[in-house]
Write a protein that holds these residues in place. Structure first.
Motif, PDB file in Angstrom:
ATOM      1  N   ALA A 228      37.754  40.120  98.948  1.00 29.73           N
ATOM      2  CA  ALA A 228      37.675  39.754  97.540  1.00 29.73           C
ATOM      3  C   ALA A 228      37.164  40.956  96.753  1.00 29.73           C
ATOM      4  CB  ALA A 228      36.746  38.563  97.353  1.00 29.73           C
ATOM      5  N   GLY A 229      37.602  41.096  95.509  1.00 28.83           N
ATOM      6  CA  GLY A 229      37.153  42.249  94.737  1.00 28.83           C
ATOM      7  C   GLY A 229      37.405  42.059  93.256  1.00 28.83           C
ATOM      8  N   HIS A 230      36.931  42.997  92.485  1.00 34.56           N
ATOM      9  CA  HIS A 230      37.024  42.940  91.025  1.00 34.56           C
ATOM     10  C   HIS A 230      38.474  43.198  90.605  1.00 34.56           C
ATOM     11  CE1 HIS A 230      36.264  43.708  86.829  1.00 34.56           C
ATOM     12  NE2 HIS A 230      34.954  43.467  86.993  1.00 34.56           N
ATOM     13  N   ALA A 231      39.042  42.270  89.825  1.00 31.32           N
ATOM     14  CA  ALA A 231      40.441  42.383  89.422  1.00 31.32           C
ATOM     15  C   ALA A 231      40.671  43.565  88.487  1.00 31.32           C
ATOM     16  CB  ALA A 231      40.896  41.089  88.761  1.00 31.32           C
ATOM     17  N   GLY A 232      39.593  44.095  87.924  1.00 32.43           N
ATOM     18  CA  GLY A 232      39.749  45.195  86.996  1.00 32.43           C
ATOM     19  C   GLY A 232      39.491  46.562  87.597  1.00 32.43           C
ATOM     20  N   THR A 233      38.634  46.626  88.609  1.00 29.26           N
ATOM     21  CA  THR A 233      38.187  47.945  89.071  1.00 29.26           C
ATOM     22  C   THR A 233      38.840  48.419  90.365  1.00 29.26           C
ATOM     23  OG1 THR A 233      36.388  46.949  90.319  1.00 29.26           O
ATOM     24  CG2 THR A 233      35.902  47.583  88.048  1.00 29.26           C
ATOM     25  N   VAL A 234      39.368  47.521  91.185  1.00 27.02           N
ATOM     26  CA  VAL A 234      39.932  47.939  92.480  1.00 27.02           C
ATOM     27  C   VAL A 234      41.397  48.348  92.274  1.00 27.02           C
ATOM     28  CG1 VAL A 234      40.379  47.278  94.869  1.00 27.02           C
ATOM     29  CG2 VAL A 234      38.399  46.315  93.671  1.00 27.02           C
ATOM     30  N   PRO A 235      41.742  49.603  92.541  1.00 27.59           N
ATOM     31  CA  PRO A 235      43.134  50.047  92.352  1.00 27.59           C
ATOM     32  C   PRO A 235      44.083  49.290  93.284  1.00 27.59           C
ATOM     33  CG  PRO A 235      41.665  51.893  92.855  1.00 27.59           C
ATOM     34  CD  PRO A 235      40.877  50.649  93.079  1.00 27.59           C
ATOM     35  N   MET A 236      45.338  49.201  92.913  1.00 30.51           N
ATOM     36  CA  MET A 236      46.327  48.465  93.714  1.00 30.51           C
ATOM     37  C   MET A 236      46.401  49.039  95.135  1.00 30.51           C
ATOM     38  SD  MET A 236      47.136  46.179  91.593  1.00 30.51           S
ATOM     39  CE  MET A 236      48.429  45.267  92.415  1.00 30.51           C
ATOM     40  N   SER A 237      46.227  50.324  95.260  1.00 33.61           N
ATOM     41  CA  SER A 237      46.357  50.968  96.575  1.00 33.61           C
ATOM     42  C   SER A 237      45.200  50.625  97.509  1.00 33.61           C
ATOM     43  CB  SER A 237      46.428  52.484  96.387  1.00 33.61           C
ATOM     44  OG  SER A 237      45.273  52.910  95.656  1.00 33.61           O
ATOM     45  N   HIS A 238      44.121  50.094  96.977  1.00 27.84           N
ATOM     46  CA  HIS A 238      42.945  49.829  97.816  1.00 27.84           C
ATOM     47  C   HIS A 238      42.696  48.339  98.047  1.00 27.84           C
ATOM     48  CE1 HIS A 238      42.267  54.017  96.992  1.00 27.84           C
ATOM     49  NE2 HIS A 238      41.254  54.041  97.852  1.00 27.84           N
TER      50      HIS A 238
END
Ligand SMILES: [Zn+2]
Length: 420
Positions: A228-238
């Motif tokens: 799970a992660g922040h929808a705004g800060t985690v790049p698509m590649s990660h």
């Protein structure tokens, strides 16, 4: 029987299907689950109809409603006719119920004509086939076969009520389930009339068909676990998005199952996404997989392939994947002699007979553990089922009652040899 008798029988069966459909936990649609107040009311009504057809009735230890019409000699072995009285959520009114009500109409016909057969006729309205409430199926028929696993008592519904607790509240005793089991010698065979729930009879312009086998089925709980992660800060590649992986797998399930052949089917029917917030990358997805087919080895190959694909997708995306089977049933063959006698009857009543496998599960699966089984399919409009739009034609129902009575009479006079 004359056409008028069939029309009158059909009218009564249709009216009774409507009457039963009114017994629902919700006013707008039909939902009737195991060990509910509606289950109790349905049993009472069906019991009255059985008594009206000259049957002695009782409710067994797992909540099935049962009736017996004696044969030429008291205590004779019986033919058992049955189907289920529970429903899925927002159900149609013929799945299961038509089989019970048509069976009562068959006995009504013998009763009205004063016919006693070499075998008794028993009817059972099973309390649970669909598994809607507890997620485990065939509870009614497994009561009769004596193959109720003890752990079923602890299985809980969506409100956390266990089968054992629900039984107590309903007036049954969870420790007395074994007394629902019937000795093998009680029955010569099990017969079930059911709507087809598929389009084959309609395509062939036939009202009735002979079932050759019931598909085997497997059900699994599956998991994709990512991060799970922040929808705004985690790049698509990660990202390790569990829902994107699940979606990828679902599309692959559809394509691969088609490749495995037209008789195999696979469905993801439930999916839960965690944490399930608009601004959080899904970290975990739980989903179900249901696969079915008429041959066990082909089904096993499909399942291996689909699970392998789930693992491959998880690996590519840096997630983990797990699957555990919680339900499995082998394909069930219908008795060859019973298929032949039904085919003979169908040739008489509708000019020709058609044989087809059943894509849906039925009580006959459990009953085949102990007794020879045979099934008669009735055409349903558009093959639609598990849906309020489920429909059958009264004319087909009249023909079905006629065929069912002839088939039962033929089997009562010459039972399948495997029962001897
Ligand atoms: Zn059914």
């Amino acid at each position: 029987m004359c056409a008028l008798d069939n029309r009158q029988a059909a009218a009564r069966v249709m009216a009774r299907c409507d009457e039963l459909a009114a017994i629902s936990e919700s006013a707008d649609g039909l939902t009737r689950v195991y060990l509910s107040p509606e289950h109790q009311r349905a049993n009472a009504l069906v019991g009255e109809w059985m008594q009206g057809a000259g049957m002695r009735t009782w409710q067994d230890a797992v909540g099935n409603i049962c009736g017996r019409y004696e044969g030429q000699s008291a205590g004779a072995q019986a033919l058992l006719l049955g189907s289920h009285l529970d429903t899925v959520r927002n159900a149609g009114r013929y799945d299961g119920m038509l089989g019970v009500i048509a069976a009562i109409e068959v006995v009504q016909r013998f009763h009205d004509l004063g016919i006693r057969l070499p075998l008794a006729i028993e009817i059972v309205g099973f309390g649970d086939e669909e598994g809607t409430r507890f997620g485990i199926t065939l509870l009614g028929s497994r009561g009769l076969t004596g193959s109720w696993p003890q752990q079923w008592l602890a299985q809980a519904d969506a409100d956390g009520i266990s089968v054992a607790q629900a039984m107590t509240a309903w007036g049954l005793d969870g420790s007395a389930i074994a007394s629902a089991a019937r000795p093998v010698g009680d029955f010569a065979a099990y017969l079930e009339l059911h709507i087809e729930q598929g389009p084959c009879l309609e395509r062939e312009a036939l009202a009735l068909g002979v079932v050759t086998a019931i598909n085997g089925a497997r059900r699994l709980n599956c998991h994709f676990i990512g991060q799970a992660g922040h929808a705004g800060t985690v790049p698509m590649s990660h990202r390790q998005d569990a829902l994107a992986a699940a979606a990828h797998w679902m599309v692959a399930i559809e394509a691969r199952t088609r490749q495995h052949g037209p008789q195999l089917v696979a469905t993801v029917g439930r999916l839960q996404c965690h944490p399930g917030a608009v601004n959080v990358i899904p970290g975990e997805v739980e989903l179900t997989l249901d696969v079915r087919g008429p041959e066990d080895h082909a089904l096993a190959e499909l399942l291996d392939d689909l699970l392998g694909e789930g693992e491959a997708i998880a690996r590519q995306r840096g997630l983990s994947f797990a699957a555990s089977q919680y339900y499995g049933i082998c394909a069930t063959r219908c008795d060859a002699a019973m298929q032949a006698s039904l085919a003979q009857v169908l040739s008489e009543v509708q000019g020709r007979s058609l044989s087809l496998p059943s894509g849906a599960g039925h009580d006959a699966i459990a009953m085949a553990e102990r007794w020879p089984v045979g099934m008669l399919f009735v055409r349903c409009a558009g093959g639609i089922s598990h849906n309020p739009a489920e429909a059958v034609a009264a004319e087909d129902v009249g023909l079905a009652v006629d065929a069912y009575a002839r088939w039962a009479q033929a089997l009562a006079e010459q039972p399948p040899e495997s029962a001897a």
